[in-house]
Design a protein around this motif. Structure first.
Motif, mmCIF file in Angstrom:
data_model
loop_
_atom_site.group_PDB
_atom_site.id
_atom_site.type_symbol
_atom_site.label_atom_id
_atom_site.label_comp_id
_atom_site.label_asym_id
_atom_site.label_seq_id
_atom_site.Cartn_x
_atom_site.Cartn_y
_atom_site.Cartn_z
ATOM 1 N N GLY A 22 7.250 -8.519 17.431
ATOM 2 C CA GLY A 22 7.496 -7.351 16.608
ATOM 3 C C GLY A 22 6.566 -7.275 15.430
ATOM 4 N N GLN A 23 6.263 -8.423 14.804
ATOM 5 C CA GLN A 23 5.342 -8.445 13.687
ATOM 6 C C GLN A 23 3.940 -8.072 14.133
ATOM 7 O OE1 GLN A 23 5.904 -12.438 12.271
ATOM 8 N NE2 GLN A 23 7.661 -11.889 10.987
ATOM 9 N N GLU A 24 3.503 -8.597 15.288
ATOM 10 C CA GLU A 24 2.174 -8.279 15.782
ATOM 11 C C GLU A 24 2.056 -6.802 16.120
ATOM 12 O OE1 GLU A 24 1.560 -10.932 19.024
ATOM 13 O OE2 GLU A 24 0.925 -12.612 17.756
ATOM 14 N N ASP A 25 3.164 -6.219 16.625
ATOM 15 C CA ASP A 25 3.140 -4.811 16.991
ATOM 16 C C ASP A 25 3.005 -3.926 15.767
ATOM 17 O OD1 ASP A 25 3.324 -2.834 19.093
ATOM 18 O OD2 ASP A 25 5.222 -2.253 18.171
ATOM 19 N N LYS A 26 3.322 -4.445 14.589
ATOM 20 C CA LYS A 26 3.212 -3.679 13.356
ATOM 21 C C LYS A 26 2.085 -4.211 12.477
ATOM 22 C CE LYS A 26 6.541 -1.501 11.553
ATOM 23 N NZ LYS A 26 7.726 -1.046 10.773
ATOM 24 N N CYS A 27 0.957 -4.496 13.106
ATOM 25 C CA CYS A 27 -0.253 -4.893 12.394
ATOM 26 C C CYS A 27 -1.331 -3.853 12.691
ATOM 27 C CB CYS A 27 -0.722 -6.278 12.839
ATOM 28 S SG CYS A 27 -2.210 -6.858 11.970
ATOM 29 N N ALA A 28 -1.915 -3.290 11.634
ATOM 30 C CA ALA A 28 -2.915 -2.227 11.799
ATOM 31 C C ALA A 28 -4.188 -2.573 11.054
ATOM 32 C CB ALA A 28 -2.365 -0.900 11.287
ATOM 33 N N LEU A 29 -5.316 -2.224 11.650
ATOM 34 C CA LEU A 29 -6.614 -2.303 10.991
ATOM 35 C C LEU A 29 -6.992 -0.899 10.534
ATOM 36 C CD1 LEU A 29 -9.318 -3.675 10.215
ATOM 37 C CD2 LEU A 29 -10.094 -3.181 12.560
ATOM 38 N N VAL A 30 -7.306 -0.744 9.249
ATOM 39 C CA VAL A 30 -7.726 0.552 8.729
ATOM 40 C C VAL A 30 -9.194 0.467 8.350
ATOM 41 C CG1 VAL A 30 -7.366 2.327 6.976
ATOM 42 C CG2 VAL A 30 -5.408 1.044 7.868
ATOM 43 N N LEU A 31 -10.019 1.239 9.035
ATOM 44 C CA LEU A 31 -11.437 1.339 8.699
ATOM 45 C C LEU A 31 -11.615 2.541 7.780
ATOM 46 C CD1 LEU A 31 -12.961 0.691 12.239
ATOM 47 C CD2 LEU A 31 -12.625 -0.956 10.392
ATOM 48 N N GLY A 32 -12.213 2.315 6.624
ATOM 49 C CA GLY A 32 -12.323 3.370 5.631
ATOM 50 C C GLY A 32 -11.165 3.345 4.656
ATOM 51 N N ALA A 33 -10.599 2.159 4.398
ATOM 52 C CA ALA A 33 -9.415 2.044 3.541
ATOM 53 C C ALA A 33 -9.711 2.271 2.075
ATOM 54 C CB ALA A 33 -8.757 0.674 3.728
ATOM 55 N N VAL A 82 -1.267 -4.699 7.047
ATOM 56 C CA VAL A 82 -2.462 -3.857 7.061
ATOM 57 C C VAL A 82 -3.692 -4.695 6.759
ATOM 58 C CG1 VAL A 82 -3.626 -1.861 6.052
ATOM 59 C CG2 VAL A 82 -1.141 -1.832 6.344
ATOM 60 N N ARG A 83 -4.679 -4.592 7.635
ATOM 61 C CA ARG A 83 -5.982 -5.205 7.413
ATOM 62 C C ARG A 83 -6.993 -4.105 7.135
ATOM 63 N NH1 ARG A 83 -6.240 -8.979 12.800
ATOM 64 N NH2 ARG A 83 -4.378 -10.243 12.365
ATOM 65 N N ALA A 84 -8.046 -4.469 6.437
ATOM 66 C CA ALA A 84 -9.115 -3.515 6.165
ATOM 67 C C ALA A 84 -10.438 -4.262 6.149
ATOM 68 C CB ALA A 84 -8.885 -2.811 4.831
ATOM 69 N N LEU A 85 -11.484 -3.544 6.511
ATOM 70 C CA LEU A 85 -12.826 -4.120 6.574
ATOM 71 C C LEU A 85 -13.664 -3.528 5.455
ATOM 72 C CD1 LEU A 85 -14.211 -6.081 8.612
ATOM 73 C CD2 LEU A 85 -15.185 -4.061 9.711
ATOM 74 N N HIS A 86 -14.408 -4.405 4.757
ATOM 75 C CA HIS A 86 -15.249 -3.934 3.659
ATOM 76 C C HIS A 86 -16.435 -4.875 3.509
ATOM 77 C CE1 HIS A 86 -16.441 -2.570 -0.384
ATOM 78 N NE2 HIS A 86 -15.704 -1.498 -0.156
ATOM 79 N N ALA A 96 -10.423 -7.738 -2.256
ATOM 80 C CA ALA A 96 -9.161 -8.436 -2.011
ATOM 81 C C ALA A 96 -8.428 -8.803 -3.294
ATOM 82 C CB ALA A 96 -9.416 -9.698 -1.188
ATOM 83 N N SER A 97 -9.137 -8.832 -4.406
ATOM 84 C CA SER A 97 -8.517 -9.213 -5.682
ATOM 85 C C SER A 97 -7.695 -8.080 -6.287
ATOM 86 C CB SER A 97 -9.597 -9.646 -6.677
ATOM 87 O OG SER A 97 -10.480 -8.564 -6.963
ATOM 88 N N ILE A 144 -3.059 -5.520 0.956
ATOM 89 C CA ILE A 144 -3.867 -5.356 2.169
ATOM 90 C C ILE A 144 -4.667 -6.629 2.413
ATOM 91 C CG2 ILE A 144 -5.785 -4.059 3.197
ATOM 92 C CD1 ILE A 144 -4.828 -1.621 1.664
ATOM 93 N N ASP A 145 -4.781 -7.008 3.661
ATOM 94 C CA ASP A 145 -5.579 -8.170 4.068
ATOM 95 C C ASP A 145 -7.018 -7.714 4.261
ATOM 96 O OD1 ASP A 145 -6.701 -10.420 5.152
ATOM 97 O OD2 ASP A 145 -5.532 -10.381 7.011
ATOM 98 N N TRP A 146 -7.835 -7.862 3.224
ATOM 99 C CA TRP A 146 -9.218 -7.404 3.272
ATOM 100 C C TRP A 146 -10.099 -8.417 3.985
ATOM 101 C CZ3 TRP A 146 -10.729 -2.596 1.907
ATOM 102 C CH2 TRP A 146 -9.838 -1.841 1.154
#
Length: 340
Positions: free
Chosen positions: A6-17, A36-40, A47-48, A53-55
């Motif tokens: 259930g936790q894995e099913d509610k994990c999202a990557l947002v590009l452009g966060a 929520v993860r994000a790429l930067h 991340a600070s 969000i998990d950057w």
């Protein structure tokens, strides 16, 4: 389903966060209990911020970085877009290719904020999801190809949700925003409201928090949707092209300003366009202000039963406050739900 599943099913990557729509979707996903993860490119610095969000360090143009960040995610929100309309041919399609590759590896659903650029004059003035897409601009052709690639990937098992909306406005949106860069000037009190459209020509607006909430409600129903699901968001219809400007003036006046309405200085844009890339790209999209283009949200209403909707003056007040046009007042606006 196990607790871990259930936790894995509610994990999202947002590009452009860090952008307006991506940031709002990320915030609302967190509020809905998602990881929520994000790429930067400067992930360690971002991340600070303490936003929950998990950057991750990386660039949406780097396929391996996107694939790594998406592992374990069930949703990838593709809200990354080149700023100022620039470099679309070099950036837009490679980035969606990377997102598709990551979604294939992760088994994730792709969620895309769509545009009206895909359609040409043969589809105007009312746009439905099933109309042919015959764009008149280079950027429109690129967006059509982007969605074509997603539709082809859907046939290979990559689910996609496209939410197409009008011109975005919202408290965290400044770049690529007609509201914050055209109608008013972000960071300054409202003295002049500039109208880029022709008198009497309707225009479609989309309040970003409402669009984000719509996306999250569709994400919750993703297993029941078609593999390639497209929806048009109604938002705020400015029937004669003056209602948004009037709302801005009403709100600004209540906060002590005395704004005037003026026509947008298109002549100056034409004069400077040969020297400024962003202005040349703006001129290519001017047709969107010359004729009414309205999105039909019938399919969205049938799916959700209603569309998240914040009253116009409430949305405008939150937007003006958020972009620094009402002094230090903090933005606050909450969507209401109603059938249309």
């Amino acid at each position: 389903m196990s607790e871990r599943q259930g936790q894995e099913d509610k994990c999202a990557l947002v590009l452009g966060a860090t952008g307006g729509i991506g940031g709002e979707v990320a915030r609302q996903l967190r509020e809905a209990g998602w990881q929520v993860r994000a790429l930067h490119r400067r992930g360690a610095q971002v991340a600070s911020s303490g936003d929950g969000i998990d950057w991750r360090q990386g660039d949406a143009m780097e396929r391996e970085a996107v694939v790594r960040a998406a592992r374990g995610c069930s949703v990838i929100v593709h809200a990354v877009n080149p700023p100022g309309y620039r470099n679309w041919p070099k950036l837009v399609l490679p980035m969606i290719g990377n997102t598709i590759a990551a979604a294939q590896v992760a088994g994730a659903t792709v969620v895309l904020p769509g545009t009206v650029y895909n359609y040409g004059p043969d589809a105007f003035p009312t746009l439905t999801e099933d109309q042919p897409q015959r764009p008149r601009t280079r950027k429109g052709a690129i967006r059509v190809e982007l969605e074509r690639q997603l539709q082809a990937a859907a046939a290979q098992g990559v689910r996609t949700i496209v939410v197409r909306a009008g011109d975005f406005f919202g408290p965290h949106l400044i770049g690529n925003s007609w509201f914050a860069q055209g109608f008013v000037k972000a960071g300054h009190p409202v003295s002049t409201v500039r109208l880029p459209g022709r008198p009497g020509v309707g225009h479609q607006w989309a309040y970003v928090p409402d669009v984000a909430r719509t996306m999250i409600e569709l994400i919750a129903r993703r297993a029941t949707l078609p593999e390639f699901a497209t929806f048009h968001f109604g938002g705020h219809w400015d029937a004669d092209g003056t209602r948004m400007a009037e709302a801005i003036c009403r709100v600004a006046t209540l906060h002590g300003a005395r704004p005037r309405q003026r026509r947008f200085p298109w002549a100056l844009v034409y004069a400077a366009a040969p020297f400024v890339t962003t202005l040349r790209e703006m001129l290519e999209m001017r047709y969107l202000w010359r004729e009414p283009i309205r999105l039909d949200n019938t399919r969205l209403i049938a799916t959700l039963g209603r569309e998240p909707h914040t009253p116009l003056d409430t949305a405008v007040k939150a937007t003006l406050a958020g972009i620094g046009c009402l002094g230090k007042e903090a933005p606050a606006a909450h969507a209401e739900l109603h059938p249309s």
